[in-house]
Structures are given as C-alpha cells and as structure tokens.
Design a protein around this motif. Structure first.
Motif, PDB file in Angstrom:
ATOM      1  N   ARG A  59       0.810  -1.224   0.000  1.00  0.00           N
ATOM      2  CA  ARG A  59       0.000   0.000   0.000  1.00  0.00           C
ATOM      3  C   ARG A  59       0.841   1.271   0.000  1.00  0.00           C
ATOM      4  O   ARG A  59       0.281   2.378  -0.071  1.00  0.00           O
ATOM      5  CB  ARG A  59      -0.904  -0.009   1.229  1.00  0.00           C
ATOM      6  CG  ARG A  59      -0.143   0.006   2.552  1.00  0.00           C
ATOM      7  CD  ARG A  59      -1.041  -0.350   3.698  1.00  0.00           C
ATOM      8  NE  ARG A  59      -0.322  -0.367   4.985  1.00  0.00           N
ATOM      9  CZ  ARG A  59      -0.859  -0.751   6.127  1.00  0.00           C
ATOM     10  NH1 ARG A  59      -2.114  -1.182   6.154  1.00  0.00           N
ATOM     11  NH2 ARG A  59      -0.160  -0.728   7.242  1.00  0.00           N
ATOM     12  N   TYR A 109       2.443   3.610  -1.745  1.00  0.00           N
ATOM     13  CA  TYR A 109       2.528   4.031  -3.147  1.00  0.00           C
ATOM     14  C   TYR A 109       3.837   4.733  -3.507  1.00  0.00           C
ATOM     15  O   TYR A 109       4.419   4.500  -4.564  1.00  0.00           O
ATOM     16  CB  TYR A 109       1.382   4.998  -3.453  1.00  0.00           C
ATOM     17  CG  TYR A 109       0.049   4.376  -3.752  1.00  0.00           C
ATOM     18  CD1 TYR A 109      -0.175   3.010  -3.616  1.00  0.00           C
ATOM     19  CD2 TYR A 109      -1.016   5.170  -4.186  1.00  0.00           C
ATOM     20  CE1 TYR A 109      -1.412   2.453  -3.897  1.00  0.00           C
ATOM     21  CE2 TYR A 109      -2.253   4.630  -4.467  1.00  0.00           C
ATOM     22  CZ  TYR A 109      -2.457   3.275  -4.319  1.00  0.00           C
ATOM     23  OH  TYR A 109      -3.684   2.736  -4.603  1.00  0.00           O
ATOM     24  N   ARG A 140       0.681  -5.292  -4.408  1.00  0.00           N
ATOM     25  CA  ARG A 140       0.551  -3.935  -4.951  1.00  0.00           C
ATOM     26  C   ARG A 140      -0.656  -3.821  -5.874  1.00  0.00           C
ATOM     27  O   ARG A 140      -1.336  -2.787  -5.898  1.00  0.00           O
ATOM     28  CB  ARG A 140       1.829  -3.566  -5.687  1.00  0.00           C
ATOM     29  CG  ARG A 140       1.796  -2.245  -6.447  1.00  0.00           C
ATOM     30  CD  ARG A 140       1.535  -1.032  -5.571  1.00  0.00           C
ATOM     31  NE  ARG A 140       1.513   0.178  -6.358  1.00  0.00           N
ATOM     32  CZ  ARG A 140       2.416   1.156  -6.238  1.00  0.00           C
ATOM     33  NH1 ARG A 140       3.383   1.062  -5.354  1.00  0.00           N
ATOM     34  NH2 ARG A 140       2.330   2.225  -6.995  1.00  0.00           N
ATOM     35  N   ALA A 197      -3.527  -3.152  -3.741  1.00  0.00           N
ATOM     36  CA  ALA A 197      -3.444  -1.793  -3.199  1.00  0.00           C
ATOM     37  C   ALA A 197      -3.742  -0.743  -4.260  1.00  0.00           C
ATOM     38  O   ALA A 197      -4.264   0.332  -3.942  1.00  0.00           O
ATOM     39  CB  ALA A 197      -2.063  -1.557  -2.597  1.00  0.00           C
ATOM     40  N   TYR A 207      -7.162  -0.255  -1.708  1.00  0.00           N
ATOM     41  CA  TYR A 207      -7.242  -0.997  -0.457  1.00  0.00           C
ATOM     42  C   TYR A 207      -5.920  -0.903   0.299  1.00  0.00           C
ATOM     43  O   TYR A 207      -4.854  -0.830  -0.312  1.00  0.00           O
ATOM     44  CB  TYR A 207      -7.600  -2.464  -0.726  1.00  0.00           C
ATOM     45  CG  TYR A 207      -8.965  -2.612  -1.338  1.00  0.00           C
ATOM     46  CD1 TYR A 207     -10.098  -2.663  -0.550  1.00  0.00           C
ATOM     47  CD2 TYR A 207      -9.116  -2.657  -2.725  1.00  0.00           C
ATOM     48  CE1 TYR A 207     -11.356  -2.762  -1.117  1.00  0.00           C
ATOM     49  CE2 TYR A 207     -10.376  -2.764  -3.306  1.00  0.00           C
ATOM     50  CZ  TYR A 207     -11.492  -2.814  -2.489  1.00  0.00           C
ATOM     51  OH  TYR A 207     -12.737  -2.898  -3.057  1.00  0.00           O
ATOM     52  N   THR A 208      -6.001  -0.960   1.623  1.00  0.00           N
ATOM     53  CA  THR A 208      -4.800  -0.836   2.438  1.00  0.00           C
ATOM     54  C   THR A 208      -4.109  -2.194   2.596  1.00  0.00           C
ATOM     55  O   THR A 208      -3.730  -2.592   3.703  1.00  0.00           O
ATOM     56  CB  THR A 208      -5.125  -0.224   3.816  1.00  0.00           C
ATOM     57  OG1 THR A 208      -6.098  -1.041   4.481  1.00  0.00           O
ATOM     58  CG2 THR A 208      -5.616   1.196   3.678  1.00  0.00           C
ATOM     59  N   GLN A 209      -3.929  -2.890   1.489  1.00  0.00           N
ATOM     60  CA  GLN A 209      -3.225  -4.172   1.492  1.00  0.00           C
ATOM     61  C   GLN A 209      -1.752  -3.951   1.807  1.00  0.00           C
ATOM     62  O   GLN A 209      -1.064  -3.214   1.115  1.00  0.00           O
ATOM     63  CB  GLN A 209      -3.356  -4.856   0.128  1.00  0.00           C
ATOM     64  CG  GLN A 209      -2.622  -6.176  -0.004  1.00  0.00           C
ATOM     65  CD  GLN A 209      -3.293  -7.318   0.752  1.00  0.00           C
ATOM     66  OE1 GLN A 209      -4.486  -7.239   1.056  1.00  0.00           O
ATOM     67  NE2 GLN A 209      -2.545  -8.369   1.047  1.00  0.00           N
ATOM     68  N   ARG A 210      -1.261  -4.606   2.827  1.00  0.00           N
ATOM     69  CA  ARG A 210       0.141  -4.497   3.251  1.00  0.00           C
ATOM     70  C   ARG A 210       0.950  -5.706   2.792  1.00  0.00           C
ATOM     71  O   ARG A 210       2.090  -5.577   2.378  1.00  0.00           O
ATOM     72  CB  ARG A 210       0.191  -4.376   4.774  1.00  0.00           C
ATOM     73  CG  ARG A 210       1.564  -4.476   5.421  1.00  0.00           C
ATOM     74  CD  ARG A 210       1.400  -4.461   6.937  1.00  0.00           C
ATOM     75  NE  ARG A 210       2.623  -4.753   7.661  1.00  0.00           N
ATOM     76  CZ  ARG A 210       3.427  -3.843   8.203  1.00  0.00           C
ATOM     77  NH1 ARG A 210       3.136  -2.553   8.049  1.00  0.00           N
ATOM     78  NH2 ARG A 210       4.502  -4.198   8.880  1.00  0.00           N
ATOM     79  N   SER A 237      -7.869  -3.012   7.376  1.00  0.00           N
ATOM     80  CA  SER A 237      -6.703  -2.694   8.186  1.00  0.00           C
ATOM     81  C   SER A 237      -6.575  -3.633   9.374  1.00  0.00           C
ATOM     82  O   SER A 237      -5.584  -3.588  10.098  1.00  0.00           O
ATOM     83  CB  SER A 237      -6.791  -1.258   8.689  1.00  0.00           C
ATOM     84  OG  SER A 237      -7.894  -1.114   9.560  1.00  0.00           O
ATOM     85  N   PHE A 249      -0.028   6.537   3.180  1.00  0.00           N
ATOM     86  CA  PHE A 249       0.174   5.441   2.239  1.00  0.00           C
ATOM     87  C   PHE A 249      -0.149   5.902   0.820  1.00  0.00           C
ATOM     88  O   PHE A 249       0.611   5.661  -0.103  1.00  0.00           O
ATOM     89  CB  PHE A 249      -0.721   4.250   2.593  1.00  0.00           C
ATOM     90  CG  PHE A 249      -0.397   3.630   3.911  1.00  0.00           C
ATOM     91  CD1 PHE A 249       0.902   3.388   4.289  1.00  0.00           C
ATOM     92  CD2 PHE A 249      -1.403   3.290   4.801  1.00  0.00           C
ATOM     93  CE1 PHE A 249       1.214   2.806   5.508  1.00  0.00           C
ATOM     94  CE2 PHE A 249      -1.119   2.708   6.019  1.00  0.00           C
ATOM     95  CZ  PHE A 249       0.191   2.473   6.374  1.00  0.00           C
ATOM     96  N   PHE A 250      -1.279   6.555   0.666  1.00  0.00           N
ATOM     97  CA  PHE A 250      -1.692   7.085  -0.624  1.00  0.00           C
ATOM     98  C   PHE A 250      -1.301   8.562  -0.667  1.00  0.00           C
ATOM     99  O   PHE A 250      -2.142   9.454  -0.656  1.00  0.00           O
ATOM    100  CB  PHE A 250      -3.196   6.894  -0.837  1.00  0.00           C
ATOM    101  CG  PHE A 250      -3.661   5.471  -0.646  1.00  0.00           C
ATOM    102  CD1 PHE A 250      -2.981   4.416  -1.242  1.00  0.00           C
ATOM    103  CD2 PHE A 250      -4.772   5.182   0.125  1.00  0.00           C
ATOM    104  CE1 PHE A 250      -3.404   3.108  -1.064  1.00  0.00           C
ATOM    105  CE2 PHE A 250      -5.197   3.871   0.298  1.00  0.00           C
ATOM    106  CZ  PHE A 250      -4.515   2.829  -0.292  1.00  0.00           C
TER     107      PHE A 250
END
Length: 561
Positions: free
Chosen positions: A192, A194, A237, A240, A244-247, A263, A411-412
């Motif tokens: 996430r 970016y 990625r 994300a 979405y806040t995919q880690r 999250s 993140f974004f």
C-alpha cells in the motif's frame, strides 16, 4: 472479551478471536483479478493514536493490529489504522485511544470511490513500471540491463492469478568493466506504500537521463552499479492499486481472512517479517490475518527471491555471531523504501541492542538525515521492534550497510506532496547512499566536497583554469537522535577522469584562506591544460578531515577545445 463480528461486503466476518473470516467466493476472486473488488475499500477505517505504558504492551499492539511506522516514544503512543471492531477491542483492553479526525477524513476522501491508481497520476502501476523499465533498457542499452530476480506468490501458485516477475534493472556504464561497488534499492515490499516504488524508479531514471550531463551521475555510473527493484511485492501492490490498504503479499493459503482486505484482517504474509535472519521474534504475529503475520518460516517466494539476489551481488562480509562486526572496508549498501512517517532506520530492528557496526551505520544515517531532514534512529529505540526485516537480513547475513527509509505522511501520498517534498528531499539522500556504496563504513566519516566549479567550463588547450570547491565536515543531522562529531579539514585533492581509489594520479589543492584549520574550508588550485587533447574531462574533488578520513568525491566537467 470476544467482539461481535461485523459483516463485510463479500460475506466475510471480522472478529477478535483469530482467523474467522470467510474466504471470498470464486466470483469475487475473479472480480478482484479484474480490478473490481466491489465495496468501499475504506469504510469506517480510522487513524488513531493509542497510548501504551510498557514495552510489552507496545509489542502486543504491533503483533495484533495495523500499527503504522509512526510513534512518539516520549509521549508513549503509537499510530494505528483500526476498524470499528478493533477500536472497541482496544477500549475493552484498557487502552486510551484518540481518533485523529483530520487524517481519518483525509484517508476516506482520498480512497473512497476509486478503483484505479489512475487517481494518482504520479504513480505508475506494476505493469507501467515494467514497461517503462523495458523502454529505458531499449533507449539506454549501454546503461540499463533488465533483471528478473524471481516470481511472486501468485506466479508460483497454480490455479489463481497469473502473478508477476519481480522485475528490476542494473544501471551502470556497461562499456567500463567491473567489478564495481553496488547499491541495491528496493520499494513497495509493503504493497500500500505508493510513493516507494515510484521513488525507486525515479531515482534510477534521474541517474540514467543525466548521464553525460551531470558530472556526479556520470562518474557514479562509470564506476558503480545501481540495482533497482521498484516492486518487491507486485501481487499485493495490484490489490493496493485499487484503493485498499493491502500491506502483505497475496498468499491465501494461511487462513480465512477478510476479503476485500481491511486494516484489521487481510490475506497474505508480511514480507518485512518473513526474512530468514532472526525470523519469528518481536514485532511479528502468528495469526494469519494480522497485518504483521510472519507465517511459520521464512517461506515466501518474494523474500526468498530478495535473499537469493542480494546474496548473488554482495559477498558475505560478516561473521556468524550477533556481535561480529563487518570489516571497515566492507563494500555494498542497500536501502528499502517504506512509508509512512519520515524516518531513517538502521539495524538492528529485531533488538534494541546496538549492531556491531552501530557507529558507522549511525554516521551514514546522519548523512542521509542531513539531506532529507528525517529522524535517524534504530527502530526498537524510536519506533518498535520488527523481526525478520529486509535491512536486518542484509546487514546480519552479509554485513553490508542496510537502511530503511520511511517517507511521507500517507500510504496514498498526494502527488503534489510527492513531487514537491518526497522526491527532492530523498534524491539527495539516495545519491549520498550511491556515493557511499564502495566503503559505507569509512567514506561517510569524511567531509563532503560541494560547490565544485571551474573558472571556465570550456577552454582552449593550453589555457589555465581555476578549480574550486567547498570541503565540509558538518553535513550530518540525526534530527533529534544524537549528534555527530566533526573535525577540521586537513586536505583536499582532485583526480582527472578516474577516482582516486582506481590508482589515478592525485593532485593537491590548497586552502582558499591559506590554511586548512576549520570544519568547512574552501579549496582551490590552478590547472594548466597545456598538452591536453580535445575532449571532455571529469575533475573529481575529495576532502580529508583531521582524523584521516577521505570523503566521497564530487565532480565537474571541463571541456578542452
């Protein structure tokens, strides 16, 4: 206490008692692969500050929740992303929780309603990044070689999405033979984040496109190698990129987790907890849906690819024991880019004990801090412990200097902020890293050569020109985490076309004021070009401090007609 689970848009359910969420249906998986994950990706996600009283409570928070790379040790709180059920759980556990309303609203406004990274024009997708690297390799064939260091989880796992190569570039002047010192730069191991992949490829592009016109970019690519992997976690990625806040990575084999990801619960393994050095320690989770889930072993194809590749380009220069220091003449440097929270972090991450090369790592980190203005510290001391991390593996296994840059405030990250702040702040720091790659435990202790100039950039052979530079031993800043000793300047020198360590003839420079006796000095010399053939020459200037440390060179072009 058990928290009642909340229904999710695809029928999933999030509770506090471990992995109880429903696996997405096949149709939902197909929608995801097509870039249509359905519901609002953020929902009621909140950014909060959670107070903790002990190190044990902090470590528990890190292992149970989506703890961000932002903490205030003095005030005793850590920043987190939480869903409503996580918020209630924290309150039930007795934590003081403060909702950060403005960032929460900004998060919702930035993410809600978009399903494509096209909402952020400054960031390239995984596919766009690969295409642009291929174009660079075609347009600059003498400078760029494409590499494929391994495969993503989806690519090695049959029956699902096709997955990706973990693609990168080697950037160097291939017409000049090696071996050459190496700087390895990677981004987006946390999906996430970016800004990180874009910063990595932008730095490579900066070096490539300025070769031949920027003197420092030119000598660096002539004499060093830059290895760049922008997307270390391409499967994650892609999730994300839909907002979405995919880690974590894409691994769906370890539990029935929330889908779409939240999250609090998501499929995958935290790749920055899955490296083989000190695997399974503090700052990791054994619960499959948690954001710091490490899995049962250092197992993921992405982390194995990174370890294999770094082992192929860097020699093992450190002994097997925790207290074995890498030698002073160790060569090689790596940086892994993360977000968010402005920080420069150095090993160890698994323990608050100082790494054997603590002094040298701290010195180089403070060089970075001078340029980007970030606090420079050890993660367990200023943030929290994180075992199985990339930088610990690189230093602990190979002995190379290894750092994590935490960049930005989101993140974004907005494109305006990325372009105006993150890029200019960190390009100079990354260039400092590139310059230090040959001797990362020696060169940073020496002074910088800055403002290198000639009295005329183009002269007829036989004309004398004046070469000047500032030699500065004060360019360190930990931004609140200690100070670096400085020394008076003792000497300055220059070489022509080749660096001093290559055996090139060195030429002494004099102090502008007559004596080298301060931490910052001007240096000057007169160069007689009699007998020089026509062409472009590279003049490389270095300074030495009173302790005998020579710093990295900086250069200027001189054209002789």
């Amino acid at each position: 206490m058990a928290i009642p689970c909340l229904a999710l848009s695809l029928g999933g359910c999030v509770g506090s008692e471990g992995p109880s969420e429903a696996e997405p249906s096949g149709a939902a998986e197909q929608d995801a692969d097509a870039g249509q994950l359905g519901a609002d990706p953020v929902g009621a996600t909140m950014l909060v500050h959670v107070e903790y009283q002990t190190e044990e409570k902090l470590n528990w928070l890190v292992s149970e929740f989506d703890v961000l790379e932002h903490a205030d040790r003095a005030k005793g709180y850590v920043a987190m992303l939480v869903e409503p059920e996580s918020y209630e759980r924290l309150l039930d556990e007795g934590f003081a929780v403060e909702i950060q309303h403005e960032p929460t609203e900004e998060l919702a406004s930035m993410v809600s309603g978009f399903r494509s990274i096209s909402g952020y024009a400054c960031y390239r997708t995984v596919e766009e990044t690969a295409t642009d690297m291929s174009t660079l390799a075609s347009d600059y064939s003498d400078l760029v070689e494409l590499i494929d260091i391994g495969d993503s989880w989806d690519k090695v796992t049959p029956g699902g999405s096709s997955g990706y190569d973990i693609a990168g570039m080697i950037v160097t002047n291939e017409n000049i033979a090696g071996p050459k010192p190496r700087f390895f730069l990677m981004g987006s191991i946390h999906a996430r984040e970016y800004a990180t992949a874009e910063l990595a490829i932008r730095f490579a592009e900066e070096m490539i496109t300025n070769y031949g016109t920027d003197p420092d970019a030119t000598w660096l690519l002539d004499n060093f190698e830059l290895h760049v992997v922008p997307h270390a976690n391409p499967d994650g990625r892609k999730i994300a990129e839909q907002g979405y806040t995919q880690r974590k990575n894409r691994n769906t084999s370890s539990g029935y987790c929330s889908y779409p990801p939240t999250s609090y619960s998501q499929h995958g393994v935290d790749l920055n907890r899955n490296h083989s050095f000190k695997f399974g320690g503090a700052g990791t989770s054994t619960r499959a849906c948690n954001l710091t889930y490490r899995r049962t072993s250092a197992s993921e194809p992405e982390t194995q690819a990174l370890e294999t590749y770094m082992s192929s380009i860097f020699a093992d220069q450190r002994g097997p024991n925790d207290n074995d220091a890498a030698p002073a003449d160790t060569t090689g440097l790596m940086i892994t880019l993360h977000s968010y929270s402005p920080l420069v972090l150095f090993p160890w991450s698994w323990s608050a004990a100082g790494a054997p090369n603590l002094t040298e790592l701290r010195t180089l980190g403070r060089k970075f801090g001078y340029h980007n203005g970030y606090p420079v510290c050890q993660a367990p001391v200023c943030l929290y412990a994180a075992s199985g991390s990339t930088d610990d593996w690189a230093y602990g296994t190979l002995g190379i200097a290894a750092f994590t840059f935490e960049v930005g405030t989101s993140f974004f990250q907005s494109c305006a902020s990325f372009e105006s702040t993150i890029v200019p702040d960190n390009f100079a720091a990354l260039r400092e890293a590139f310059k230090a790659a040959r001797r990362p435990y020696q060169t940073p202790a020496g002074p910088d050569a800055t403002s290198v100039a000639v009295s005329a950039s183009s002269v007829v052979a036989g004309t004398s020109v004046t070469l000047t530079a500032d030699i500065d031993d004060t360019r360190y800043n930990s931004n609140g985490w200690g100070s670096e000793a400085t020394q008076n300047i003792a000497a300055a020198r220059y070489t022509i076309d080749q660096p001093s360590w290559s055996g090139a003839t060195t030429h002494a420079m004099a102090a502008t004021d007559g004596t080298f006796n301060a931490t910052t000095e001007g240096a000057t010399t007169t160069i007689d070009t009699t007998g020089w053939t026509a062409g472009r020459y590279l003049l490389m200037v270095e300074g030495q401090d009173a302790n005998g440390n020579w710093g990295a060179p900086s250069a200027v072009f001189l054209d002789v007609l």
